[in-house]
Scaffold this active site. Structure first.
Site, PDB file in Angstrom:
ATOM      1  N   ARG A  98     -29.172 -24.373   2.203  1.00  0.00           N
ATOM      2  CA  ARG A  98     -29.644 -23.632   3.370  1.00  0.00           C
ATOM      3  C   ARG A  98     -29.638 -22.154   3.008  1.00  0.00           C
ATOM      4  NH1 ARG A  98     -31.500 -27.985   6.345  1.00  0.00           N
ATOM      5  NH2 ARG A  98     -29.894 -29.594   6.407  1.00  0.00           N
ATOM      6  N   GLY A 130     -38.471 -27.991   8.867  1.00  0.00           N
ATOM      7  CA  GLY A 130     -37.962 -26.627   8.850  1.00  0.00           C
ATOM      8  C   GLY A 130     -38.277 -25.915   7.552  1.00  0.00           C
ATOM      9  N   ASP A 176     -35.424 -38.728   7.871  1.00  0.00           N
ATOM     10  CA  ASP A 176     -35.601 -38.928   9.314  1.00  0.00           C
ATOM     11  C   ASP A 176     -36.962 -39.501   9.678  1.00  0.00           C
ATOM     12  OD1 ASP A 176     -33.134 -37.735   9.494  1.00  0.00           O
ATOM     13  OD2 ASP A 176     -33.930 -35.756   9.971  1.00  0.00           O
ATOM     14  N   GLU A 641     -46.199 -61.205 -17.154  1.00  0.00           N
ATOM     15  CA  GLU A 641     -45.821 -62.391 -17.912  1.00  0.00           C
ATOM     16  C   GLU A 641     -46.967 -63.061 -18.659  1.00  0.00           C
ATOM     17  OE1 GLU A 641     -44.247 -65.437 -15.383  1.00  0.00           O
ATOM     18  OE2 GLU A 641     -45.745 -65.126 -13.819  1.00  0.00           O
TER      19      GLU A 641
END
Length: 776
Positions: A98, A130, A176, A641
């Site tokens: 921050r 933000g 979130d 495979e």
């Protein structure tokens, strides 16, 4: 995800990439900001290597905007090797923090100065709303910041002119999943995996003691994690911000829990989002919920707060390959961006790359919060998208005990459910959903054990609400499954059994053989009237080779299992110079090989869809030897495979070993049936639920209208669609048993971008993805 299939359609551009030289070298700053999220490292790795491949220089801005403000060693160039072996790591290798200082003018002034001093005027910013809002603010302030820096003689006029605008592209990194306009954000799928693992474990101990657990999950003001984990985890009750409960909700919750116990539930799980509030705006905490349960039922409730475990640890497969694609697209766009272009954010819409306007996206995200605050809850839920809205009702039906459910009134009809084909994780969840949704529609659901032979033998029984309790997290197939396709000689016996058990409709949950079975039946319908009932095939196969479905139930779990295995292989080679060649399942379809190769950071991937010559193998082995001679310590090669025909796994290993000339040793491994085992992933559970929600609705309509079509359902372009079984031959290659159009082949070039350390690639076919339309 938004509950929709995790796919991305790509179209290859025939044009070459635009020149990365326009009078000056392009330097791209890469930063992660805000809270960390699994998958950020995959995005950083992709951005770094994509920049190098496309002729630009990537720079790390360490510790997010704090590093931009501090400058110095916090801003430095990144090399190819700096991001090696990072795709499987949680957190962010370039750090995040921050930075209150960045919010002020002086902080942004320092950031601008440090970026320009390092020649950076292009940014790939990875973070939540933000962080992206702060990035956009810096872009808008950029001209004024430059002017002040020139006036204060901290920058020369020439420096300011050379970097006159800031071009940015954002990637949403947030568990979130709260960013408007995108169905899935980086880290959300991994967080769901963490939550579901905890819920599954809590369910086991809760059932042992007939106990109630209240589980708090993260998500801030967005209820995505709470709602989706409640649906996928078979929870009893959920509380989340977009849908605050009405007064008296405590009594309603306890009634649901008590009635559930009466109908056979031994465990009770209540999921609470950390941002949940009531309609008066008062927070609803997990401890308050537990107290309410104890006061009203007399039963103790245990509280579990998952906390930061949800955002830690190894990212899921989706949070590796999708951020890899997003990172490439972001770098491509930021290189080609022109001065004055609006800031973009790379999102996922209908699970395709969507280039969104950053300013509008951030504003729309804030608007959801305002709707919640103003009490416009229906609009808040709708703003999260149709998948989110549907899941609210889906959860109500799945969790409501029969005594509290008000089924639709109708004449009794019986719908039978069976599994056909190979095992796919999530089959049980689909059968559970069929029962619960059938009861809500007034239908009686029958379970057929042992596929077609079980139907012939009369192994048909009624499935009640409590009979499918706990099936949500079980691997395997409780009803059993077999690969046999019924023969014409068996149709009469099948028809008699359908008549004897009064079956009015049939749901087949399975793989390619389920489709072949339906196809065979459709060709003989006129001879067997008893078979003329509505039938729907629901796609469930780890191979992801089914028509009309871009993704099948079980595929996501298989990928996670395969990549988990590959991660362990790579760790085992830490002390030696080694090349692992690992083989995935999939038969003629290379989906598992390619997607696991991207997610595990493979250097090479061999697909059955492509021709593999001995000359090619020799060339690749020589390139591998040269890389090890220059210091490489580990390499991963993934093969489907059946890739290479006679050049099987051992043959490929011998070629690489022969050409290694002692510079590295070679080990082989076949992931095998590990891919089919274990509890289904959150995505496979949610996909199973959504497919069955639509299937039971469709069958209900067919029964009312008297239609008797044989159809298969799938999700394409973010939409559920049905196809008559007669359309199958137009959508698949019958010899290879795979779809003609394989969307994921458009991702094939990402292997070369992420693995090639000889940039730039001049003629690289760009996977251009630009979808528009309403949010899914």
């Amino acid at each position: 995800m938004g509950g929709s299939a995790k796919t991305a359609k790509t179209g290859k551009s025939s044009a070459k990439p635009k020149s990365t030289q326009s009078g000056q070298e392009k330097r791209i700053g890469i930063l992660t900001s805000g809270g960390d999220a699994q998958g950020m490292n995959a995005a950083v790795r992709s951005a770094v290597r994509s920049a190098i491949v496309l002729g630009a220089k990537p720079f790390a801005i360490r510790e997010g905007w704090m590093g931009a403000v501090q400058g110095g060693s916090c801003i430095h160039e990144l090399s190819w090797g700096d991001v090696s072996n990072t795709i499987s790591k949680g957190g962010t290798i370039i750090g995040t923090a921050r930075c209150p200082e960045f919010r002020d003018w002086e902080g942004r002034l320092k950031a601008c100065e440090n970026l320009v001093k390092n020649g950076i005027d292009r940014l790939v910013s990875i973070g939540g709303d933000g962080s992206l809002r702060g990035t956009e603010e810096l872009r808008q302030d950029w001209p004024k910041l430059l002017a002040q820096l020139v006036e204060e003689k901290r920058l020369s006029p020439e420096e300011a002119k050379a970097h006159s605008s800031l071009r940015i592209v954002g990637l949403v990194g947030s568990i979130d999943n709260d960013m408007a306009g995108t169905d899935m954000t980086i880290g959300t799928d991994s967080a769901l995996n963490r939550i579901l693992a905890a819920l599954d474990q809590l369910s086991s101990t809760a059932a042992s003691h007939q106990r109630t657990f209240v589980v708090e999950v993260m998500g801030r003001n967005c209820g995505y994690l709470a709602l989706m984990s409640a649906v996928a985890g078979g929870s009893d009750y959920v509380l989340f911000p977009e849908n605050p409960p009405a007064p008296g909700w405590e009594e309603d919750m306890c009634t649901v829990l008590s009635e559930g116990r009466k109908h056979g539930r031994r465990d009770s799980i209540v999921v609470v989002a950390e941002g949940a509030k009531d309609r008066d705006g008062q927070p609803i905490t997990a401890h308050y919920v537990a107290e309410a349960i104890e006061q009203r039922t007399g039963e103790s409730a245990r509280v579990t707060i998952l906390g930061h475990i949800q955002r830690g640890g190894t990212p899921s497969v989706y949070d590796r390959w999708m951020p890899t694609l997003l990172g490439y697209a972001a770098v491509q766009d930021v290189i080609e961006a022109q001065p004055g272009d609006p800031a973009k954010v790379m999102g996922v819409r209908y699970n395709r790359i969507a280039r969104l306007d950053l300013t509008q996206t951030v504003a729309a995200t804030s608007n959801v919060h305002e709707l919640i605050k103003s009490g416009e809850y229906d609009q808040a839920i709708a703003s999260r998208g149709t998948s989110f809205t549907d899941m609210v009702e889906i959860f109500r039906v799945l969790s409501t005990p029969p005594s509290l459910l008000k089924p639709l009134l109708r004449k009794a009809k019986k719908v039978a459910v069976m599994h056909v084909g190979g095992l796919a994780p999530g089959m049980n969840m689909a059968a559970r959903a069929a029962v619960r949704f059938g009861l809500q529609r007034g239908l009686e659901v029958l379970g057929i054990e042992g596929s077609w032979q079980g139907l012939i033998d009369g192994k048909v029984h009624k499935l009640r609400w409590k009979d499918v309790e706990g099936w949500d997290f079980r691997g395997g197939a409780e009803l059993g499954t077999k690969r046999e396709v019924p023969t014409v000689e068996q149709f009469y016996a099948i028809g008699r059994s359908i008549e004897n058990h009064h079956i009015d409709a049939l749901v087949l949950i399975g793989g390619y053989n389920a489709y072949l079975s339906a196809q065979a039946i459709s060709e003989e319908l006129k001879h067997y009237p008893a078979l003329q009932i509505p039938m729907v095939i629901v796609p469930a196969s780890i191979d992801n080779n089914l028509p009309g479905a871009e993704i099948s139930i079980g595929t996501d779990t298989a990928l996670n299992n395969a990549v988990w295995s590959m991660d362990l292989m790579k760790e085992s080679a830490a002390a030696s110079k080694r090349c692992f060649i690992t083989e995935t399942m999939g038969r003629h379809c290379g989906y598992l090989a390619l997607m696991s190769g991207i997610a595990a950071g493979a250097e090479r991937v061999y697909l059955e869809e492509e021709n593999i010559s001995l000359e090619t193998l020799g060339k690749h082995a020589t390139e591998m030897r040269e890389a090890f001679a220059k210091g490489r310590r580990l390499a991963l090669v993934v093969r489907n495979e059946l890739a290479g025909g006679h050049y099987d796994l051992k043959f490929m290993a011998n070629v690489f070993k022969q050409e290694s000339l002692g510079h590295f040793d070679v080990r082989i491994d076949s992931v095998g049936y590990l891919q089919q085992g274990g509890a289904p992933s959150p995505f496979d559970r949610l996909l199973a639920v959504r497919l069955m929600w639509e299937t039971m609705r469709h069958i209900d309509v067919a029964l009312d209208s008297g239609q008797c079509a044989i159809e298969y359902i799938g999700e394409e372009n973010g939409q559920m669609s049905y196809h008559d079984i007669s359309q199958m031959e137009k959508q698949v290659n019958p010899e290879k048993r795979r779809p003609i159009n394989q969307w994921w082949m458009g991702l094939r070039p990402l292997i070369e971008v992420m693995a090639s350390s000889n940039p730039p690639i001049k003629d690289f076919p760009l996977p251009v993805i630009d979808m528009s339309g309403p949010r899914s």
